[in-house]
Design an enzyme around this catalytic site. Structure first.
Site, PDB file in Angstrom:
ATOM      1  CB  SER A 159     -82.181 -40.696  27.625  1.00 49.53           C
ATOM      2  OG  SER A 159     -82.387 -40.902  26.257  1.00 49.53           O
ATOM      3  CG  ASP A 254     -75.810 -43.742  24.089  1.00 44.80           C
ATOM      4  OD1 ASP A 254     -76.629 -43.669  23.153  1.00 44.80           O
ATOM      5  OD2 ASP A 254     -75.966 -43.142  25.166  1.00 44.80           O
ATOM      6  CG  HIS A 284     -79.203 -44.663  25.369  1.00 48.75           C
ATOM      7  ND1 HIS A 284     -78.792 -43.355  25.297  1.00 48.75           N
ATOM      8  CD2 HIS A 284     -80.521 -44.619  25.678  1.00 48.75           C
ATOM      9  CE1 HIS A 284     -79.801 -42.550  25.541  1.00 48.75           C
ATOM     10  NE2 HIS A 284     -80.875 -43.294  25.786  1.00 48.75           N
TER      11      HIS A 284
END
Length: 321
Positions: A159, A254, A284
Site C-alpha cells: 500500500s 481494491d 486491499h
C-alpha cells in the site's frame, strides 16, 4: 455488486469488522493509529522457527529512524529486503507488520530490514520518502555491519509502503545508487488519479474506500496536493528507464488496483522486466489474511518467490520471459 471473494478472505473481513473500533475511524489520529495496531495485533502470528529480530536506530540528517532487522536461521553474508509498511502514510509501525516481515524473512532466507518512517499529518511529504531512502542508503553503506551482501538489495512494501518502495527505486536510479536487484510492490498507491475505474468500482471496497484514499493523500501532501513529485506519486516520473525489475501484486476488489496495473505498464513500456499479478478474489490488505485464505497464501508465496529470484537466493525459480 456482489463480490466473488475467496471464502477465507471473506471470513477475514468479517472478523476484522468485528474487531475494528468503528468509532476510532472518526476519532483523533492517535485513536485511529491505536485501533489499527489493535487490528493488526489480532492477526499477528509467531515468527517462523529460526528467525531472530533486533531493533536498531538509523541516524540520518539529524533524524532517528527506527528499524527492525530480521535474520533467518541461515548464517553468513545474506541478501536483504528493505520493507516499508503500509497504513496510508498515517498509520502503522514496526509492530503493525511484524509478523508479515518475519514471514518474508523466513520464506526468502534473506535479511529483512523493516523501516518505520515518519508519519503524516505531523510529518507530511517528503518526510516518509526521505526516511525510506535514507534507510536504504545507510544499509547499503553499512552492509558489512548487518551481515548483508550490499550487491543484493531489494525494496518491498504494501500500500503506502509499496508507494515508498517504488519511490525509493526511482531515487536510487536518479541519485546513482544504491543499486537495487528488484522492487516488489504490493497493492501500491502510485498515482494521483482517483477516478480510475477501480477507484469507482471499489469505492466502498472492504478494508479501503475511495474516501479514505482522499483523506490519506491529503494528510501525506499536507493539504497541498499540487506539490507532489514522482517521489510522492511514482506515476509522475518523467521516464521509467533504468529501473530495477519489478513484481507488482494487485487485488481485484481494491480501489488502488489500477494504480499498480498502470505502473506495471509504464515499467514494461520502458523496457523494465515486470511481472504483474492481479488476484481476482482478493481485497486491499489481504496480506493479514494470508493464514485464513488460500488465495492470499498463494499470492504471498508468489511475492516471496519473486524476492528470492531478484536476490538470487538458492532455490529461486528462473525469471519468466
Amino acid at each position: 455488486m456482489a463480490l466473488n471473494l475467496d471464502p477465507g478472505i471473506k471470513a477475514y473481513i468479517e472478523l476484522a469488522d468485528q474487531l475494528y473500533d468503528d468509532e476510532a475511524e472518526h476519532g483523533s489520529i492517535e485513536e485511529q493509529r491505536q485501533a489499527y495496531l489493535d487490528l493488526c495485533g489480532a492477526f499477528a502470528r509467531p515468527h517462523p522457527a529460526g528467525v531472530k529480530a533486533m531493533d536498531r536506530t538509523i541516524k540520518a540528517d539529524g533524524i532517528e529512524i527506527p528499524v527492525r532487522v530480521y535474520r533467518p536461521a541461515a548464517s553468513g553474508i545474506l541478501p536483504a529486503v528493505l520493507f516499508f509498511h503500509g497504513g496510508g502514510w498515517v498509520l502503522g509501525d514496526l509492530d503493525s507488520h511484524d509478523s508479515i516481515t518475519a514471514d518474508i524473512c523466513g520464506k526468502t532466507g534473506a535479511v529483512v530490514v523493516a523501516v518505520h518512517y515518519r508519519l503524516a499529518p505531523e510529518h507530511p511529504f517528503p518526510a516518509a520518502f526521505d526516511d525510506a531512502y535514507a534507510a536504504l542508503f545507510h544499509v547499503a553503506q553499512h552492509a558489512a555491519e548487518y551481515g548483508i551482501d550490499g550487491t543484493r538489495l531489494a525494496v518491498c512494501g504494501d500500500s503506502a509502503g509499496g508507494n515508498l518502495a517504488a519511490a525509493v527505486a526511482l531515487a536510487a536510479r536518479d541519485r546513482n545508487g544504491p543499486a537495487l536487484a528488484g522492487q516488489v510492490l504490493i497493492y501500491p498507491a502510485c498515482g494521483t488519479d482517483f477516478d480510475l475505474p477501480s477507484c469507482h468500482e471499489n469505492a466502498e471496497g472492504p478494508m479501503l474506500t475511495r474516501e479514505a484514499m482522499f483523506t490519506y493523500w491529503d494528510h501525506y501532501m499536507g493539504g497541498e496536493p499540487g506539490r507532489a513529485t514522482c517521489y510522492a506519486a511514482p506515476m509522475l516520473a518523467p521516464h521509467f528507464r533504468g529501473l530495477p525489475p519489478a513484481f507488482v501484486s494487485t487485488a481485484q476488489y481494491d480501489p488502488v488496483r489500477d494504480d499498480g496495473r498502470l505502473y506495471a505498464e509504464c515499467l514494461r513500456n520502458a523496457g523494465v522486466a515486470v511481472q504483474l499479478r492481479n488476484a481476482p478474489r482478493l481485497i486491499h490488505g489481504w496480506l493479514r489474511g494470508r493464514a485464513m485464505s488460500e488465495d492470499a497464501a498463494s499470492e504471498f508465496k508468489a511475492i516471496c518467490k519473486a524476492l528470492k529470484r531478484f536476490l538470487q537466493v538458492e532455490g529461486a525459480a528462473p525469471e519468466r520471459k
